[in-house]
Design an enzyme around this catalytic site. Sequence first.
Site, PDB file in Angstrom:
ATOM      1  N   SER A  37       0.852  -1.195   0.000  1.00 49.52           N
ATOM      2  CA  SER A  37       0.000   0.000   0.000  1.00 49.52           C
ATOM      3  C   SER A  37       0.888   1.246   0.000  1.00 49.52           C
ATOM      4  O   SER A  37       1.798   1.348  -0.823  1.00 49.52           O
ATOM      5  CB  SER A  37      -1.018  -0.054   1.153  1.00 49.52           C
ATOM      6  OG  SER A  37      -0.452  -0.476   2.377  1.00 49.52           O
ATOM      7  N   SER A  38       0.699   2.181   0.930  1.00 50.12           N
ATOM      8  CA  SER A  38       1.434   3.457   0.840  1.00 50.12           C
ATOM      9  C   SER A  38       2.918   3.356   1.175  1.00 50.12           C
ATOM     10  O   SER A  38       3.649   4.335   0.998  1.00 50.12           O
ATOM     11  CB  SER A  38       0.766   4.512   1.723  1.00 50.12           C
ATOM     12  OG  SER A  38      -0.406   4.992   1.107  1.00 50.12           O
ATOM     13  N   VAL A  39       3.379   2.214   1.633  1.00 50.31           N
ATOM     14  CA  VAL A  39       4.824   2.022   1.758  1.00 50.31           C
ATOM     15  C   VAL A  39       5.478   2.105   0.370  1.00 50.31           C
ATOM     16  O   VAL A  39       6.668   2.411   0.247  1.00 50.31           O
ATOM     17  CB  VAL A  39       5.140   0.683   2.451  1.00 50.31           C
ATOM     18  CG1 VAL A  39       6.630   0.383   2.439  1.00 50.31           C
ATOM     19  CG2 VAL A  39       4.622   0.711   3.900  1.00 50.31           C
TER      20      VAL A  39
END
Length: 399
Positions: free
Chosen positions: A76-78
């Site tokens: 995801s936003s990693v």
Amino acid sequence: MPQSKTLSQSAEPQAGLSSLSERLDTAIDIAIAGNRIVGAVVLVSRNGQAVYARAAGFADREAGKPMEIDTLFRLSSVSKIFVSVTAMVLVRKGKLSLDAPVTAWLPDFRPPSPDGEVQPITIRHLLSHTAGLGYGFFEPADGPYHRAGVSDGMDLSGLTLDDNVQRIGSVPLLFAPGTAWHYSLSTDVLGAVIERASGLPLPKAVRAFVTGPLGLTGTDFAAADPGRLAVAYTGGPTGARRMADLEIIPLPFVEGSEGLRMAPGRAFDANAFASGGAGMIGPAGDLLALLETLRIGGDPLLSNGLVEEMATDHTPGMELGPWPGRAFGLGFTLLRDPAAAGLPETAGTWRLGGAYGHSWFVDRAKGLSVVAFTNAGLEGQSPGGFFPDDITRAIYSGV
């Protein structure tokens, strides 16, 4: 349950390491026993030495498959840190300029400001999330991004990257570029810019400029080994439950939003577009290696000056709604006011996470790099869950 591994080569005395291990083990065990998370991989490095590494719980609870140190996760936003660093490498190579307009590479990307004027969006605006863009998951179900058919990068949309960027550009901005901050699809647009600037598809660009030079073979926009991919779970009335094929997960900290549209099967879809903001897959160890590279100055990827540019507050005077006490640099948050954030990190600490249940931070003053991946969104991310705060307090209790 797999046991913790506390490594002995460290500047800290062994007694301190044992205490760190006990505190972190306790935080992880309580979260698993309470069914807040199903499994986790937590890695801690201090002054370049690995001082804690543990895989705990299950990668697939129903199959009885334990979590392993090299388990793969939907990032995801990693994903944002990998794609942001790719853009900064292109800046170092002279293929991008932070203050150049996005239209130099995407000539048709001209979303109007609220007053109807088309004002330049720069690469710096994209990296700092001050471009005026948003995310569909912040909107109600009939919000403008939903009406335009925009994907947040975690669903099965059937779109290409170019399709999605075109749709993003069709929606008016939330504010004039550079005048405010809003967490957004900026990194997805940045991915399209990277493709034009490098002449490579985004996955190949990230491999060529970031993961390849660092020897990171597990992180990509597809699972390197699908058998190592953790099952995705989410919170429910009785605790973490296995995600369905499509989940719409409410965001308790965003009033009126429909929530996150998440399709775990996207990880197995060879045709899913490369979402720079949410579409990558990888293990915790690869992220730790990238964070450590940045913490010690950026070589061989970036100059120290470009790392410092990433670690500079690019949102002075702006509030980051979901993150009190924090500012935004280029690709991640910065701790501006520890008291307002309510955590013991040092001012200037870098931090971000991901909706599938992850968090990471770098406290350069303390020499700390920390990665905490779980397979339970939103509990493993901040804002949304308590697990990242539990891990942070366990670490700082002895620092």
